[in-house]
Design a protein around this motif. Structure first.
Motif, PDB file in Angstrom:
ATOM      1  N   LEU A 232       0.831  -1.206   0.000  1.00  0.00           N
ATOM      2  CA  LEU A 232       0.000   0.000   0.000  1.00  0.00           C
ATOM      3  C   LEU A 232       0.865   1.255   0.000  1.00  0.00           C
ATOM      4  N   THR A 233       1.920   1.249   0.793  1.00  0.00           N
ATOM      5  CA  THR A 233       2.836   2.409   0.836  1.00  0.00           C
ATOM      6  C   THR A 233       3.417   2.680  -0.541  1.00  0.00           C
ATOM      7  N   ARG A 234       3.865   1.627  -1.225  1.00  0.00           N
ATOM      8  CA  ARG A 234       4.462   1.804  -2.557  1.00  0.00           C
ATOM      9  C   ARG A 234       3.414   2.292  -3.570  1.00  0.00           C
ATOM     10  N   MET A 235       2.196   1.784  -3.444  1.00  0.00           N
ATOM     11  CA  MET A 235       1.128   2.235  -4.340  1.00  0.00           C
ATOM     12  C   MET A 235       0.842   3.733  -4.150  1.00  0.00           C
ATOM     13  N   LEU A 236       0.797   4.168  -2.895  1.00  0.00           N
ATOM     14  CA  LEU A 236       0.523   5.580  -2.609  1.00  0.00           C
ATOM     15  C   LEU A 236       1.647   6.473  -3.118  1.00  0.00           C
ATOM     16  N   PHE A 237       2.892   6.035  -2.942  1.00  0.00           N
ATOM     17  CA  PHE A 237       4.007   6.857  -3.439  1.00  0.00           C
ATOM     18  C   PHE A 237       4.071   6.864  -4.965  1.00  0.00           C
ATOM     19  N   ASN A 238       3.684   5.762  -5.612  1.00  0.00           N
ATOM     20  CA  ASN A 238       3.597   5.764  -7.077  1.00  0.00           C
ATOM     21  C   ASN A 238       2.561   6.785  -7.538  1.00  0.00           C
ATOM     22  N   HIS A 239       1.432   6.832  -6.813  1.00  0.00           N
ATOM     23  CA  HIS A 239       0.395   7.822  -7.132  1.00  0.00           C
ATOM     24  C   HIS A 239       0.930   9.241  -6.933  1.00  0.00           C
ATOM     25  N   LEU A 240       1.616   9.468  -5.791  1.00  0.00           N
ATOM     26  CA  LEU A 240       2.144  10.809  -5.507  1.00  0.00           C
ATOM     27  C   LEU A 240       3.181  11.236  -6.548  1.00  0.00           C
ATOM     28  N   GLU A 241       3.972  10.261  -6.987  1.00  0.00           N
ATOM     29  CA  GLU A 241       4.982  10.573  -8.009  1.00  0.00           C
ATOM     30  C   GLU A 241       4.306  11.015  -9.301  1.00  0.00           C
ATOM     31  N   SER A 242       3.167  10.401  -9.613  1.00  0.00           N
ATOM     32  CA  SER A 242       2.429  10.785 -10.828  1.00  0.00           C
ATOM     33  C   SER A 242       1.840  12.182 -10.707  1.00  0.00           C
ATOM     34  N   LYS A 243       1.738  12.687  -9.468  1.00  0.00           N
ATOM     35  CA  LYS A 243       1.227  14.041  -9.224  1.00  0.00           C
ATOM     36  C   LYS A 243       2.380  15.053  -9.073  1.00  0.00           C
ATOM     37  N   ASN A 244       3.556  14.649  -9.505  1.00  0.00           N
ATOM     38  CA  ASN A 244       4.751  15.516  -9.516  1.00  0.00           C
ATOM     39  C   ASN A 244       5.254  15.902  -8.129  1.00  0.00           C
ATOM     40  N   ILE A 245       4.998  15.041  -7.146  1.00  0.00           N
ATOM     41  CA  ILE A 245       5.610  15.265  -5.836  1.00  0.00           C
ATOM     42  C   ILE A 245       7.077  14.865  -5.927  1.00  0.00           C
ATOM     43  N   ASN A 246       7.932  15.647  -5.321  1.00  0.00           N
ATOM     44  CA  ASN A 246       9.373  15.431  -5.408  1.00  0.00           C
ATOM     45  C   ASN A 246       9.815  14.424  -4.335  1.00  0.00           C
ATOM     46  N   ILE A 247      10.053  13.178  -4.738  1.00  0.00           N
ATOM     47  CA  ILE A 247      10.438  12.129  -3.791  1.00  0.00           C
ATOM     48  C   ILE A 247      11.924  11.838  -3.955  1.00  0.00           C
ATOM     49  N   ASN A 248      12.661  12.017  -2.864  1.00  0.00           N
ATOM     50  CA  ASN A 248      14.119  11.861  -2.890  1.00  0.00           C
ATOM     51  C   ASN A 248      14.540  10.666  -2.049  1.00  0.00           C
ATOM     52  N   TYR A 249      14.920   9.568  -2.710  1.00  0.00           N
ATOM     53  CA  TYR A 249      15.434   8.406  -1.997  1.00  0.00           C
ATOM     54  C   TYR A 249      16.939   8.569  -1.792  1.00  0.00           C
ATOM     55  N   ASN A 250      17.502   7.779  -0.880  1.00  0.00           N
ATOM     56  CA  ASN A 250      18.927   7.877  -0.541  1.00  0.00           C
ATOM     57  C   ASN A 250      19.298   9.280  -0.068  1.00  0.00           C
ATOM     58  N   HIS A 251      18.395   9.911   0.664  1.00  0.00           N
ATOM     59  CA  HIS A 251      18.639  11.242   1.225  1.00  0.00           C
ATOM     60  C   HIS A 251      18.388  11.205   2.734  1.00  0.00           C
ATOM     61  N   SER A 252      19.376  11.599   3.499  1.00  0.00           N
ATOM     62  CA  SER A 252      19.277  11.576   4.965  1.00  0.00           C
ATOM     63  C   SER A 252      19.138  12.994   5.509  1.00  0.00           C
ATOM     64  N   VAL A 253      18.130  13.212   6.337  1.00  0.00           N
ATOM     65  CA  VAL A 253      17.965  14.520   6.992  1.00  0.00           C
ATOM     66  C   VAL A 253      18.856  14.522   8.232  1.00  0.00           C
ATOM     67  N   ASP A 254      19.909  15.332   8.190  1.00  0.00           N
ATOM     68  CA  ASP A 254      20.894  15.344   9.283  1.00  0.00           C
ATOM     69  C   ASP A 254      20.584  16.367  10.360  1.00  0.00           C
ATOM     70  N   ASP A 255      19.866  17.434   9.985  1.00  0.00           N
ATOM     71  CA  ASP A 255      19.577  18.466  10.987  1.00  0.00           C
ATOM     72  C   ASP A 255      18.315  19.218  10.579  1.00  0.00           C
ATOM     73  N   ILE A 256      17.698  19.832  11.575  1.00  0.00           N
ATOM     74  CA  ILE A 256      16.476  20.595  11.332  1.00  0.00           C
ATOM     75  C   ILE A 256      16.420  21.742  12.338  1.00  0.00           C
ATOM     76  N   LYS A 257      16.215  22.953  11.844  1.00  0.00           N
ATOM     77  CA  LYS A 257      16.186  24.091  12.768  1.00  0.00           C
ATOM     78  C   LYS A 257      15.238  25.173  12.263  1.00  0.00           C
ATOM     79  N   ARG A 258      14.835  26.010  13.190  1.00  0.00           N
ATOM     80  CA  ARG A 258      13.899  27.095  12.890  1.00  0.00           C
ATOM     81  C   ARG A 258      14.661  28.280  12.297  1.00  0.00           C
ATOM     82  N   THR A 259      14.109  28.906  11.277  1.00  0.00           N
ATOM     83  CA  THR A 259      14.725  30.103  10.714  1.00  0.00           C
ATOM     84  C   THR A 259      14.154  31.338  11.411  1.00  0.00           C
TER      85      THR A 259
END
Length: 516
Positions: A187-214
């Motif tokens: 189901l997860t893969r089906m939903l992401f295939n759908h999202l990809e068809s809607k031009n959502i930018n999906i980045n695999y092999n990407h690690s979020v190392d930090d997150i902060k408020r601007t």
């Protein structure tokens, strides 16, 4: 390091069932919003949502005995079972909407009809199950539930489990045919295939190392491309941290006050999987037993028929264990690095409170295959060693926090969402019932984080989830209508074919498509 900076409306961290669900909901509500997804692994649904890492069957509280607790006066509290079932109905409505509108196809690729059975042994447990049945069977959500302590009837319900069973100990079971087997990885893969068809930018092999408020109230993420080893900066108005066991570390890095004084307790697990097709064919149900004294709720034993890649499988488990990793692909230092000045007291007290649990989990890790087979034989007396292999399941991280009821360092068994006061960031923590209630949980995120849009979005949400905002328990006509329509749309009823024939038909149709 790259100086590249990208701005977007929404960032989803982790490509599991939660991010897939939230992304799909938001894309239906506001198609114009830009959504970016970051996933550390190479594909969607590879960690907790994966079909081999997840218990997989829809948690509708039809058979899970840990959702119905016996109170001191001997009565059975079924309130949690009712809540979980209603939440699962929300998921079913949303999946039905997706299929009806052609956003995902072939529901049998992710959901199949399957009886749900509770099974107990011993006089005391039989009495408990009878009381549980009496408390649930008159409830519309559990309509059709049957109880039996007759061995001849049980041979019809669970023939494999009754084979070679000694007739000394009292046994009983409840059965309800409206259960399902859900492949959340598919189901997860089906939903992401759908999202990809809607031009959502999906980045695999990407690690979020930090997150902060601007300074202007947005969120800046430091993201590492694991293939090129370059670092990028991504700015978003809203961030959802849905990276399973990895969520706690990122929540801590965000620095929001709501994320303070929270820790995590990792639990690993193993399953036994049957490699003998003849044995697999003898069982057709999800069967839950009772956890042993001292065992955590997430280690309730169950024998599950599963459909993975349209092939019938049989799994038993889970055998709980302890690992300091927060993800199956995580680090042995995850637990240590999650201890911060604000949560160290909470974590230490939780550790002291749960020494028996930790001891139990370590003992489980040390079990030999023969000992594991002994536990399996309580379900299948005739089980043979050579018919079963061991599969390592996914990691679960239970939330630890200070509560009024439990005091400092209380271990929470469930799913929790932590949101910033202004709703600009949310993180999902915890475990079961998790994936099964993903739609309900993500609607809660939307309500908490986008209250200013709820009036505008309400009609669309009602279109997707007709029961939104009302109790199915208080609206029996709506419950009946939803049960009928979702079951028909998802292919769960009104079929002359049984489940095995459905699978055979799907495989035949796919072959015809390939060769036509």
């Amino acid at each position: 390091m790259s100086s590249k900076e990208t701005k977007t409306d929404v960032i989803l961290i982790g490509a599991g069932i939660m991010s897939a669900t939230l992304g799909t909901l938001l894309k239906e509500l506001v198609p114009q919003w830009e959504i970016t997804v970051f996933e550390k692994l190479a594909n969607a649904g590879e960690e907790s949502s994966n079909e081999w890492n997840n218990a997989g069957t829809g948690h509708a509280a039809l058979c899970e005995l840990n959702y119905t607790v016996e109170k001191p006066d001997g009565s059975v509290d079924v309130s949690k079972a009712i809540t979980v079932n209603e939440q699962f109905q929300v998921s079913m409505q949303f999946w039905s909407y997706l299929v009806k509108n052609g956003l995902i196809h072939n529901p049998h690729d992710f959901i199949m009809p399957l009886p749900h059975i509770s099974f107990v042994q011993g006089e005391q447990n039989v009495e408990f199950l009878k009381k549980r049945f009496e408390a649930l069977s008159n409830n519309l959500l559990f309509e059709g539930m049957e109880f039996s302590d007759d061995p001849e009837m049980l041979k019809e319900w669970i023939p494999l489990m009754m084979q070679d069973r000694a007739g000394n100990d009292p046994i009983a079971a409840t059965k309800i045919d409206s259960g399902t087997d859900v492949n959340f990885g598919a189901l997860t893969r089906m939903l992401f295939n759908h999202l990809e068809s809607k031009n959502i930018n999906i980045n695999y092999n990407h690690s979020v190392d930090d997150i902060k408020r601007t300074s202007d109230g947005l969120w800046e993420l430091k993201v590492r491309n694991l293939k090129s080893n370059t670092t990028e900066r991504h700015i978003a108005k809203f961030v959802f941290i849905g990276s399973g066991g990895g969520s706690l570390h990122l929540l801590q890095k965000s620095g929001i006050p709501e994320g303070k004084h929270i820790g995590g307790f990792p639990v690993s697990g193993l399953f036994m999987v049957c490699n003998n097709p003849d044995v697999v064919e003898e069982h057709h149900a999800k069967v839950y037993g009772k956890a042993k004294v001292g065992a955590p709720p997430m280690s309730v034993p169950h024998l599950d028929t599963r459909y993975i890649n349209n092939k019938k499988s049989l799994l038993f488990g889970p055998y709980a264990g302890f690992s300091p990793k927060f993800l199956k692909t995580g680090s042995m230092f995850d637990l240590i690095t999650s201890m911060k000045p604000d949560n160290i007291i909470t974590m230490i007290v939780a550790g002291l409170k749960n020494i028996p649990l930790t001891k139990y989990l370590i003992e489980q890790v040390m079990l030999s295959k023969e000992k594991r087979m002994d536990e399996l034989r309580e379900f299948i007396p005739s089980a043979k060693n050579e018919d079963w292999d061991i599969v390592v399941a996914g990691q679960r991280v239970q939330v630890i926090k200070d509560t009024i009821e439990g005091g400092i360092g209380t271990l929470q068994f469930g799913t929790e969402v932590i949101t910033a006061a202004d709703g600009s960031i949310a993180a999902l923590l915890g475990a079961s019932p998790g994936a099964s209630t993903a739609v309900h949980v993500m609607l809660e995120v939307i309500e908490k984080c986008f209250p200013q849009h709820m009036e505008e979005w309400y009609p669309k949400i009602k279109e997707m989830i007709p029961s939104f905002g009302v109790s199915l328990m208080d609206n029996p006509w709506l419950l009946d209508e939803i049960h009928t329509s979702t079951a028909q749309t998802l292919g769960l009823v009104d079929q002359e074919l049984d489940t095995a024939e459905v699978v055979e038909q799907i495989v035949t149709e796919e072959k015809e498509l390939v060769y036509s």
